[in-house]
Design a protein around this motif. Structure first.
Motif, PDB file in Angstrom:
ATOM      1  N   LEU A  25       1.065  -1.212   0.063  1.00  0.00           N
ATOM      2  CA  LEU A  25      -0.058   0.181  -0.047  1.00  0.00           C
ATOM      3  C   LEU A  25       0.521   1.374  -0.087  1.00  0.00           C
ATOM      4  CD1 LEU A  25      -2.644  -1.196   2.703  1.00  0.00           C
ATOM      5  CD2 LEU A  25      -3.017  -0.589   0.479  1.00  0.00           C
ATOM      6  N   GLY A  26       0.208   2.259  -0.656  1.00  0.00           N
ATOM      7  CA  GLY A  26       0.829   3.686  -0.523  1.00  0.00           C
ATOM      8  C   GLY A  26       0.842   4.165   1.086  1.00  0.00           C
ATOM      9  N   ARG A  27       1.630   5.048   1.204  1.00  0.00           N
ATOM     10  CA  ARG A  27       1.578   5.476   2.662  1.00  0.00           C
ATOM     11  C   ARG A  27       0.364   6.384   2.992  1.00  0.00           C
ATOM     12  NH1 ARG A  27       2.734  10.641   4.905  1.00  0.00           N
ATOM     13  NH2 ARG A  27       3.698  10.547   7.113  1.00  0.00           N
ATOM     14  N   ASP A  28      -0.452   6.772   2.248  1.00  0.00           N
ATOM     15  CA  ASP A  28      -1.404   7.599   2.330  1.00  0.00           C
ATOM     16  C   ASP A  28      -2.712   6.574   2.822  1.00  0.00           C
ATOM     17  OD1 ASP A  28      -0.247   9.890   1.747  1.00  0.00           O
ATOM     18  OD2 ASP A  28      -1.173  10.108  -0.214  1.00  0.00           O
ATOM     19  N   VAL A  29      -2.875   5.374   2.528  1.00  0.00           N
ATOM     20  CA  VAL A  29      -3.834   4.592   2.772  1.00  0.00           C
ATOM     21  C   VAL A  29      -3.375   3.453   3.565  1.00  0.00           C
ATOM     22  CG1 VAL A  29      -5.093   5.021   0.567  1.00  0.00           C
ATOM     23  CG2 VAL A  29      -3.350   3.119   0.809  1.00  0.00           C
ATOM     24  N   ALA A  30      -2.000   3.299   4.175  1.00  0.00           N
ATOM     25  CA  ALA A  30      -1.471   2.410   4.808  1.00  0.00           C
ATOM     26  C   ALA A  30      -2.283   2.286   6.214  1.00  0.00           C
ATOM     27  CB  ALA A  30      -0.099   2.472   5.160  1.00  0.00           C
ATOM     28  N   THR A  31      -2.907   3.418   6.589  1.00  0.00           N
ATOM     29  CA  THR A  31      -3.683   2.957   7.995  1.00  0.00           C
ATOM     30  C   THR A  31      -5.242   3.299   7.788  1.00  0.00           C
ATOM     31  OG1 THR A  31      -3.618   5.562   8.309  1.00  0.00           O
ATOM     32  CG2 THR A  31      -1.828   4.095   9.396  1.00  0.00           C
ATOM     33  N   ASP A  32      -5.541   2.947   6.540  1.00  0.00           N
ATOM     34  CA  ASP A  32      -6.884   2.766   6.385  1.00  0.00           C
ATOM     35  C   ASP A  32      -7.416   1.534   6.411  1.00  0.00           C
ATOM     36  OD1 ASP A  32      -9.518   2.840   5.318  1.00  0.00           O
ATOM     37  OD2 ASP A  32      -9.072   3.417   3.129  1.00  0.00           O
ATOM     38  N   TYR A  33      -7.735   1.070   7.870  1.00  0.00           N
ATOM     39  CA  TYR A  33      -8.315  -0.117   8.091  1.00  0.00           C
ATOM     40  C   TYR A  33      -9.487  -0.569   7.735  1.00  0.00           C
ATOM     41  CZ  TYR A  33      -3.677   0.533  10.910  1.00  0.00           C
ATOM     42  OH  TYR A  33      -2.297   0.689  11.198  1.00  0.00           O
ATOM     43  N   ASP A  34     -10.321   0.254   7.457  1.00  0.00           N
ATOM     44  CA  ASP A  34     -11.692  -0.007   7.056  1.00  0.00           C
ATOM     45  C   ASP A  34     -11.720  -0.871   5.686  1.00  0.00           C
ATOM     46  OD1 ASP A  34     -13.080   1.056   9.231  1.00  0.00           O
ATOM     47  OD2 ASP A  34     -13.187   3.008   8.314  1.00  0.00           O
ATOM     48  N   SER A  35     -10.848  -0.310   4.710  1.00  0.00           N
ATOM     49  CA  SER A  35     -10.532  -0.814   3.429  1.00  0.00           C
ATOM     50  C   SER A  35      -9.579  -1.742   3.781  1.00  0.00           C
ATOM     51  CB  SER A  35     -10.119   0.314   2.606  1.00  0.00           C
ATOM     52  OG  SER A  35     -11.118   1.214   2.499  1.00  0.00           O
ATOM     53  N   LYS A  89       3.584   7.267   9.903  1.00  0.00           N
ATOM     54  CA  LYS A  89       3.607   8.648   9.738  1.00  0.00           C
ATOM     55  C   LYS A  89       5.189   9.104   9.817  1.00  0.00           C
ATOM     56  CE  LYS A  89       2.439  12.870  12.362  1.00  0.00           C
ATOM     57  NZ  LYS A  89       1.712  13.322  13.534  1.00  0.00           N
ATOM     58  N   ASP A  90       5.941   8.501  10.571  1.00  0.00           N
ATOM     59  CA  ASP A  90       7.260   9.158  10.641  1.00  0.00           C
ATOM     60  C   ASP A  90       8.437   8.341   9.496  1.00  0.00           C
ATOM     61  OD1 ASP A  90       6.354  10.310  12.941  1.00  0.00           O
ATOM     62  OD2 ASP A  90       6.983   8.871  14.619  1.00  0.00           O
ATOM     63  N   ASP A  91       8.242   7.258   9.336  1.00  0.00           N
ATOM     64  CA  ASP A  91       9.230   6.625   8.483  1.00  0.00           C
ATOM     65  C   ASP A  91       8.614   5.442   7.786  1.00  0.00           C
ATOM     66  OD1 ASP A  91      11.341   6.073   7.372  1.00  0.00           O
ATOM     67  OD2 ASP A  91      12.551   5.301   8.926  1.00  0.00           O
ATOM     68  N   TYR A  92       7.569   5.674   6.955  1.00  0.00           N
ATOM     69  CA  TYR A  92       6.982   4.269   6.333  1.00  0.00           C
ATOM     70  C   TYR A  92       8.030   3.630   5.464  1.00  0.00           C
ATOM     71  CZ  TYR A  92       3.506   1.676   3.795  1.00  0.00           C
ATOM     72  OH  TYR A  92       2.794   0.667   3.172  1.00  0.00           O
ATOM     73  N   GLU A  93       8.733   4.264   4.780  1.00  0.00           N
ATOM     74  CA  GLU A  93       9.775   3.837   3.770  1.00  0.00           C
ATOM     75  C   GLU A  93      10.778   2.928   4.822  1.00  0.00           C
ATOM     76  OE1 GLU A  93      11.603   5.399   0.735  1.00  0.00           O
ATOM     77  OE2 GLU A  93       9.457   5.900  -0.433  1.00  0.00           O
ATOM     78  N   GLY A  94      11.047   3.456   5.917  1.00  0.00           N
ATOM     79  CA  GLY A  94      11.839   2.684   6.771  1.00  0.00           C
ATOM     80  C   GLY A  94      11.371   1.153   7.336  1.00  0.00           C
ATOM     81  N   LEU A  95       9.960   1.318   7.550  1.00  0.00           N
ATOM     82  CA  LEU A  95       9.177   0.096   7.601  1.00  0.00           C
ATOM     83  C   LEU A  95       9.208  -0.926   6.612  1.00  0.00           C
ATOM     84  CD1 LEU A  95       7.307  -1.351   9.700  1.00  0.00           C
ATOM     85  CD2 LEU A  95       5.362  -0.065   8.923  1.00  0.00           C
ATOM     86  N   VAL A  96       9.085  -0.333   5.443  1.00  0.00           N
ATOM     87  CA  VAL A  96       9.159  -1.104   4.318  1.00  0.00           C
ATOM     88  C   VAL A  96      10.260  -1.857   4.164  1.00  0.00           C
ATOM     89  CG1 VAL A  96       8.795  -1.401   1.804  1.00  0.00           C
ATOM     90  CG2 VAL A  96       7.231   0.006   3.017  1.00  0.00           C
ATOM     91  N   ARG A  97      11.387  -0.990   4.367  1.00  0.00           N
ATOM     92  CA  ARG A  97      12.791  -1.312   3.988  1.00  0.00           C
ATOM     93  C   ARG A  97      13.073  -2.581   5.237  1.00  0.00           C
ATOM     94  NH1 ARG A  97      14.793   2.696   3.199  1.00  0.00           N
ATOM     95  NH2 ARG A  97      15.185   2.517   1.138  1.00  0.00           N
TER      96      ARG A  97
END
Length: 867
Positions: A25-35, A89-97
């Motif tokens: 997911l892209g960062r903008d929807v990564a916390t859209d837990y309804d979807s 929020k702070d480091d999404y790409e860091g989480l992905v990495r």
């Protein structure tokens, strides 16, 4: 007890290839837990059933492990979600990495959804090698239906006819796309795995298509879930895979099996239902996804008895408890060969799905393998080999990734000097260039090559920074138009022009690393098209000529051709005078005969093996090699490929053979007949077509135009010294015969022929273009094959016997004869290009005049050193 320390370390740290996953997911929807509910990381449940996931062992285990990932010790789900949101929020790409740490290559089914997710190549920044695509065939079909229903149709076009052709074209394009390494079917979700191996008739398929269209709208989309149509999609994909595999293009198909949500028929998710299909398409590689859980044993059984079946061990990590995972892994190993087991995460949407799957699989694999070592079933070395195979090597081999454990991570890669790697979206050539640069990070020079009308290989060498500019069309390489009229010694014919130029356009698909060149720097060779001032294909370009005829066969007759070559080469020892100058050449081996290992040919084994190993390192896999009939003569058989690629492979392989022979102090020559006695050397060409029902018209066209075609395939006066009866050179008459090696055309099977009247001094792009052009003419006219099969050497037949078989045309006896035939063959000239034919005839006549003015010995030495 064996020491398992090394095994533990290997399992936990070895790079892995994830052979089946989906986009993040892209960062903008990564916390859209309804979807995209976060609970989906460990459950296929939906709706109210998802609420129960929090009480499962997989979820409780995941919470503990994710708290480590987020650095927030907790067993409370809400606290875990808050910690996760902070990371996003702070480091999404860091989480992905961090989630993709240890992943060498991702193979993504990127058609799960097109909304809210990152593009497949976005993932490259987190892995060692470039991400590759897996094409979901049902999604392709649904997209085509949407496009089709939004477009106008001609009166004579049917919905089924248009859809059928567009789907086949889409699969064919995917087969040719270097970013695509395989296909996937979710027919398990749609109609079940009881796939009919045989297609329904057109009427039933048309009705099935209309039922599919009735179930949706262009706005809502179409869900392809009607059995005849779904079965047909699978069948056609398997047919394409099987056909391309003959050209060593291997792209497996993955099937969802077993584990799924409530949209699946669990009973028909058993891979045992696929057995008839697997048996029907045994040349197509099939991957059973998701451990086939709960039918793991059935899947393992299929992988053990069918050589084309692989078992993927994914999705049950982290969807199943620890005990379940270990049992599934043991069941997989009960009977399935280790070299048929693949790893995947089935990671999707949330990056944590990748992290959990990889961590839990490594834990289970370590435990199970150590137990087998400790009980004596495996040695530690065997266990380590199994781990490497499952984590990396099996997928690397199956999907032809050519990945290396020494590859540098793509995130740290930088081009030499000041060249940037800005990727231009939507430009396949730029994507292909990036892939090349990542694969060969140490590349310093590129040799841009082309073949002129005298079959001379010419080259310009560029530092990598300049080549990148050329490939990205930031600069051009101009070549004098004098090349059209140039001989081997750079003499330009009087009618030639030294004014004007054409431009080299590199064909990135033809690049090969110079593995055999003894240079101090890493380099590669690449073939080129010739382009005009306006960047259009230019008349007279040998590669464009071949590609144009291939395209005409495809678009006008739906004919796909494959080509392959046998390289016959003679290794020679130079003789030198007192000053060290070469005065003559003798055969490198004298005690020599066809397919025999003599005391002398045995000494060439290191040379032959070095050639094979070098070619293999370049991705060119010889099918076999052996001693041929003439002294010093050996044959190397190349794999089939599409015509242009096949000729590219031929020239790359010849350069390797020549360079390695030179290392051993030998000259490798393609001279058609360097010795007056014994057999000569050819470059036998194989052509096969997919439309076997039209093979007679194709062959008729080739035979009708054979004398003119010979001007391209037998392009030197020396070539005709080989066209003799009794030496397996194709005899002296235009004829064909099934497995008849004394006919210029040997039929090998349905739609598959060997053309013996081709040798190594030809421009092979033009030679193959001419042969295919003859076939095209025959197909276009619906020609009837009037020459009957010849089962003997035609030169041994009487005039009456020849006439009875319809054999009326002798092969040309000289280059002047074949050039005259070409000049008079208006149909072949039109297809090849009148301008090209005019230039070619002029060059070959002048070349012949110059060579025939030499003494026989001087001419022989001259040809030995040029070819």
């Amino acid at each position: 007890m064996d020491d398992c320390t090394s095994l533990r370390h290997l399992v936990q740290t070895h790079p892995l290839i994830d052979n089946h996953a989906h986009n993040i997911l892209g960062r903008d929807v990564a916390t859209d837990y309804d979807s995209y509910p976060l609970e989906s990381i460990v459950s296929e449940a939906h709706g109210r059933a998802m609420a129960n996931a929090s009480t499962t062992l997989p979820m409780l285990r995941a919470v503990k492990q994710l708290s480590e990932l987020y650095g927030t010790p907790t067993e409370d789900w809400n606290e875990l979600v808050e910690a996760r949101n902070r990371w996003v929020k702070d480091d999404y790409e860091g989480l992905v990495r961090r989630s993709l740490e240890g992943t060498h290559t991702l193979l993504l089914d990127d058609l799960l959804t097109e909304d809210d997710v990152e593009a497949y190549d976005w993932h490259d920044r987190f892995t060692t090698a470039s991400t590759k695509r897996i094409v979901r065939i049902e999604a392709v079909a649904a997209s085509l239906l949407t496009d089709l229903m939004g477009s106008e149709r001609k009166p004579d076009e049917t919905v089924w006819g248009l859809f059928r052709q567009r789907f086949l074209d889409a699969i064919d394009n995917a087969m040719d796309d270097p970013a695509v390494v395989g296909f996937k079917s979710v027919i398990c979700y749609r109609t079940g795995l009881d796939v009919d191996p045989y297609s329904a008739d057109e009427e039933a398929l048309t009705a099935s298509l209309y039922r599919t269209l009735d179930s949706g709208t262009r706005k809502s989309g179409y869900r392809v879930e009607d059995k005849p149509l779904n079965d047909w999609l699978v069948q056609q994909t398997l047919k394409a895979i099987t056909f391309k595999k003959a050209a060593r293009v291997v792209k497996p198909i993955q099937f969802h099996t077993g584990l799924g949500d409530n949209d699946i028929s669990l009973v028909k998710a058993n891979p045992a239902y696929l057995q008839p299909l697997i048996a029907q398409y045994q040349n197509a590689d099939i991957v059973l996804l998701h451990s086939a859980y709960p039918f793991t044993r059935e899947a393992g059984y299929l992988a053990s008895v069918y050589p084309n079946v692989y078992l993927d061990l994914g999705e049950v990590f982290p969807m199943v408890s620890r005990d379940g995972q270990e049992k599934i892994l043991r069941q997989s190993l009960e009977i399935a060969p280790v070299n048929r087991l693949l790893w995947s995460t089935d990671g999707h949407f949330h990056p944590e799905t990748f992290w959990l799957a990889n961590r839990q699989f490594r834990q289970a694999l370590e435990k199970v393998l150590i137990e087998y070592v400790q009980c004596g079933d495996l040695s530690s070395v065997q266990a380590e080999t199994a781990a490497k195979s499952i984590l990396f090597e099996n997928s690397n081999r199956l999907y032809q990734l050519n990945a290396s454990l020494n590859d540098k991570p793509s995130s740290s890669y930088s081009l030499p000097m000041s060249v940037t790697r800005t990727k231009q979206a939507g430009n396949p050539s730029h994507d292909q260039l990036d892939t090349i640069l990542q694969k060969f990070p140490d590349l310093e020079y590129v040799w841009m090559q082309w073949i002129d009308y005298t079959a001379t290989l010419r080259v310009r060498i560029f530092p990598i920074a300049e080549f990148v500019r050329i490939a990205r069309k930031q600069r051009r390489v101009g070549i004098s138009l004098a090349v059209f009229w140039m001989l081997q010694d750079d003499t330009v014919l009087p009618e030639g022009s030294t004014t004007g130029q054409f431009y080299l356009e590199p064909d990135l698909s033809s690049l090969y690393q110079n593995a055999s060149m003894k240079t101090s720097a890493s380099s590669a060779t690449i073939m080129n098209f010739w382009r005009s001032e306006g960047n259009e294909p230019i008349d007279g370009c040998p590669r464009s000529t071949l590609e144009n005829i291939v395209q005409k066969l495809r678009t006008e007759h739906d004919v796909e051709a494959l080509c392959g070559f046998e390289i016959e080469v003679i290794f020679l020892k130079p003789r030198r005078d007192a000053e060290g100058r070469i005065t003559d050449y003798i055969a490198a081996t004298e005690n020599h005969s066809w397919s025999q290992m003599t005391s002398e040919t045995r000494k060439t084994i290191p040379l032959l093996e070095q050639i094979h190993q070098t070619l293999a390192s370049m991705g060119i896999n010889l099918q076999q090699f052996h001693a041929e009939s003439a002294p010093g003569q050996f044959e190397f058989i190349l794999p089939p490929a599409k015509p242009l690629a096949a000729v590219d492979i031929l020239y790359a392989a010849r350069q390797v053979i020549t360079a390695i022979a030179d290392e051993h102090g030998l000259r490798a020559t393609l001279h058609p007949r360097p010795f007056s006695s014994g057999a000569g050397s050819a470059a036998h060409a194989h052509i096969s077509i997919n439309k076997v029902e039209r093979e007679s018209s194709f062959l008729s066209g080739v035979l009708t135009h054979f004398p003119a075609i010979a001007a391209f395939t037998l392009s030197q006066d020396a070539s005709y010294e080989r066209v003799r009866s009794g030496i397996w050179a194709g005899s002296e008459w235009v004829a064909w015969g099934f497995q008849n090696r004394e006919a210029p055309v040997r039929k090998i099977g349905a739609g598959h022929w060997e053309f013996k009247s081709v040798d190594g001094v030809a421009n092979t792009y033009l030679a193959m273009a001419a042969l295919l052009a003859g076939g095209y003419i025959g197909l276009s006219s619906g020609a009837e094959l009037k020459v009957e099969e010849c089962t003997v050497d035609a030169s041994k037949l009487s005039s009456a016997e020849l006439a009875e078989l319809g054999i009326t045309t002798p092969l040309p006896k000289s280059l002047s004869d074949s050039l005259a035939a070409l000049d008079q063959d208006e149909a072949l000239k039109y297809i090849m290009g009148p301008r090209l034919v005019s230039y070619y005839i002029s060059v070959k006549q002048a070349e012949s005049k110059r060579l025939m003015a030499m003494s026989p010995q001087a001419r022989r030495i001259w040809l030995l050193e040029k070819y």
